[in-house]
Design a protein around this motif. Sequence first.
Motif, PDB file in Angstrom:
ATOM      1  N   LEU A 148       0.824  -1.212   0.000  1.00 39.99           N
ATOM      2  CA  LEU A 148       0.000   0.000   0.000  1.00 39.99           C
ATOM      3  C   LEU A 148       0.858   1.262   0.000  1.00 39.99           C
ATOM      4  O   LEU A 148       0.509   2.261  -0.634  1.00 39.99           O
ATOM      5  CB  LEU A 148      -0.933   0.007   1.212  1.00 39.99           C
ATOM      6  CG  LEU A 148      -2.210  -0.829   1.104  1.00 39.99           C
ATOM      7  CD1 LEU A 148      -2.930  -0.887   2.448  1.00 39.99           C
ATOM      8  CD2 LEU A 148      -3.147  -0.279   0.036  1.00 39.99           C
ATOM      9  N   SER A 242     -14.979  -3.141   2.387  1.00 35.20           N
ATOM     10  CA  SER A 242     -13.849  -2.469   1.736  1.00 35.20           C
ATOM     11  C   SER A 242     -12.678  -3.416   1.529  1.00 35.20           C
ATOM     12  O   SER A 242     -12.019  -3.394   0.483  1.00 35.20           O
ATOM     13  CB  SER A 242     -13.411  -1.262   2.567  1.00 35.20           C
ATOM     14  OG  SER A 242     -14.459  -0.317   2.670  1.00 35.20           O
ATOM     15  N   ILE A 243     -12.422  -4.258   2.519  1.00 32.15           N
ATOM     16  CA  ILE A 243     -11.330  -5.232   2.397  1.00 32.15           C
ATOM     17  C   ILE A 243     -11.602  -6.197   1.255  1.00 32.15           C
ATOM     18  O   ILE A 243     -10.737  -6.432   0.402  1.00 32.15           O
ATOM     19  CB  ILE A 243     -11.146  -5.998   3.731  1.00 32.15           C
ATOM     20  CG1 ILE A 243     -10.587  -5.065   4.804  1.00 32.15           C
ATOM     21  CG2 ILE A 243     -10.219  -7.206   3.534  1.00 32.15           C
ATOM     22  CD1 ILE A 243     -10.593  -5.659   6.202  1.00 32.15           C
ATOM     23  N   GLU A 246     -11.081  -4.823  -2.298  1.00 34.08           N
ATOM     24  CA  GLU A 246      -9.715  -4.528  -2.728  1.00 34.08           C
ATOM     25  C   GLU A 246      -8.843  -5.773  -2.925  1.00 34.08           C
ATOM     26  O   GLU A 246      -7.727  -5.674  -3.424  1.00 34.08           O
ATOM     27  CB  GLU A 246      -9.039  -3.594  -1.713  1.00 34.08           C
ATOM     28  CG  GLU A 246      -9.611  -2.186  -1.674  1.00 34.08           C
ATOM     29  CD  GLU A 246      -9.333  -1.412  -2.951  1.00 34.08           C
ATOM     30  OE1 GLU A 246      -8.313  -1.681  -3.605  1.00 34.08           O
ATOM     31  OE2 GLU A 246     -10.144  -0.538  -3.298  1.00 34.08           O
ATOM     32  N   ILE A 251      -3.348  -6.618  -3.308  1.00 36.73           N
ATOM     33  CA  ILE A 251      -2.896  -6.117  -2.008  1.00 36.73           C
ATOM     34  C   ILE A 251      -3.128  -7.202  -0.957  1.00 36.73           C
ATOM     35  O   ILE A 251      -4.223  -7.745  -0.863  1.00 36.73           O
ATOM     36  CB  ILE A 251      -3.667  -4.833  -1.621  1.00 36.73           C
ATOM     37  CG1 ILE A 251      -3.513  -3.765  -2.713  1.00 36.73           C
ATOM     38  CG2 ILE A 251      -3.155  -4.289  -0.287  1.00 36.73           C
ATOM     39  CD1 ILE A 251      -4.431  -2.576  -2.539  1.00 36.73           C
ATOM     40  N   GLU A 253      -4.179  -9.249   2.180  1.00 38.73           N
ATOM     41  CA  GLU A 253      -5.326  -9.010   3.071  1.00 38.73           C
ATOM     42  C   GLU A 253      -4.883  -8.425   4.404  1.00 38.73           C
ATOM     43  O   GLU A 253      -5.568  -7.568   4.972  1.00 38.73           O
ATOM     44  CB  GLU A 253      -6.111 -10.302   3.297  1.00 38.73           C
ATOM     45  CG  GLU A 253      -7.332 -10.091   4.173  1.00 38.73           C
ATOM     46  CD  GLU A 253      -8.209 -11.321   4.306  1.00 38.73           C
ATOM     47  OE1 GLU A 253      -9.105 -11.298   5.175  1.00 38.73           O
ATOM     48  OE2 GLU A 253      -8.005 -12.296   3.555  1.00 38.73           O
ATOM     49  N   LEU A 256      -4.520  -4.691   4.063  1.00 41.48           N
ATOM     50  CA  LEU A 256      -5.839  -4.051   3.980  1.00 41.48           C
ATOM     51  C   LEU A 256      -6.495  -3.991   5.353  1.00 41.48           C
ATOM     52  O   LEU A 256      -7.093  -2.977   5.725  1.00 41.48           O
ATOM     53  CB  LEU A 256      -6.735  -4.820   3.008  1.00 41.48           C
ATOM     54  CG  LEU A 256      -6.339  -4.758   1.533  1.00 41.48           C
ATOM     55  CD1 LEU A 256      -7.150  -5.760   0.727  1.00 41.48           C
ATOM     56  CD2 LEU A 256      -6.540  -3.356   0.972  1.00 41.48           C
ATOM     57  N   GLU A 260      -7.534  -0.635   7.227  1.00 38.99           N
ATOM     58  CA  GLU A 260      -8.956  -0.391   7.496  1.00 38.99           C
ATOM     59  C   GLU A 260      -9.235  -0.262   8.989  1.00 38.99           C
ATOM     60  O   GLU A 260     -10.111   0.515   9.389  1.00 38.99           O
ATOM     61  CB  GLU A 260      -9.807  -1.509   6.886  1.00 38.99           C
ATOM     62  CG  GLU A 260      -9.896  -1.468   5.369  1.00 38.99           C
ATOM     63  CD  GLU A 260     -10.540  -0.202   4.822  1.00 38.99           C
ATOM     64  OE1 GLU A 260     -11.443   0.346   5.493  1.00 38.99           O
ATOM     65  OE2 GLU A 260     -10.140   0.259   3.744  1.00 38.99           O
TER      66      GLU A 260
END
Length: 316
Positions: A148, A242-243, A246, A251, A253, A256, A260
């Motif tokens: 990220l 949202s996770i 994406e 990306i 997990e 994320l 988040e």
Amino acid sequence: MALGVAKGLRAINQLIKINDHKMEVLLKGNKGPLVIILTGMGCSFEEWYKVTQTLSKTYRVLTFHRQGLGQSEIGSGIQNTASTVRDLAEILHHLQIDEPFYLMGHSYGGLCVQHFAKVHPEMVAGVILVDSTSVDLKELEKLDLPVLNQDTDEMWIEKSLEYSTRSEQELLEILKPSINEKHCQFPKTIQQKLLDFQVNPLLFKAMASEIKEWTKDAEVIRSLGDFPDVPLIVIGRDKEYSIQSELDNGIPEWELRVFEEKWEELITHQSKLSLQGELVFASDSGHSVFLDRPDLIIECVHKMVRRVDCVPSLQK
């Protein structure tokens, strides 16, 4: 006087001269309390079509494109939250609005809302923050997230500045602008405006300035003292939704989830800005709550208006 220019009309899209630049302003509705919406970074107010169309049946709705966005010209100064606060104050003066109003901001627009509410607390009847950028945004930069963190502010500034030198035709070929399935539910004219919005070179010049300045903006807003004790509703996105959304982008997990969880913590903290704060999470929604859950945003506006004692004076 409140939006007297809009009396008897359903919607007005106009250019208003503010200092050294023109601003594109959208007015909808001709009755009820006034709701002002500040959009996120790089976001057109046309994306809020479902929200503004529904709200305008009960309220007067005002929104605008910040400098460089849409048909708004870009001024000679820096584009940051302070310039947005000044522009909004000038728009209100131009439209002869002298009543308290409900102020709603999404993402970066929420950062601008926090700035405005601290500078002009007497003008704000209530605030709704929609998955808003936090004044503690530096906390996100501290996270050790290898994938990220490849998308740095510096990278986005450089890319935006490069795009700002291109023509609309060149941007059309490079970016291949598109709209998503939710945009396809909007009228064809709105869909075309959304496509045109994406290939405006000034959009990228403005974004480069906003990204460059937003960490400093956050510190300025923090230094302005306490947030006004007004009704406040903070809407956050759905962390798990949202996770999952994406995961297909390569990306990990775990990254994320860490991001988040920190974002949710910052959103939760925003609800404590006012003693009258309330926290709501939008189930089945990512960052674009206005597209994923317009019904929830509309419901929160109704709830806030019912809570505020000064509603009768707003309906003069």
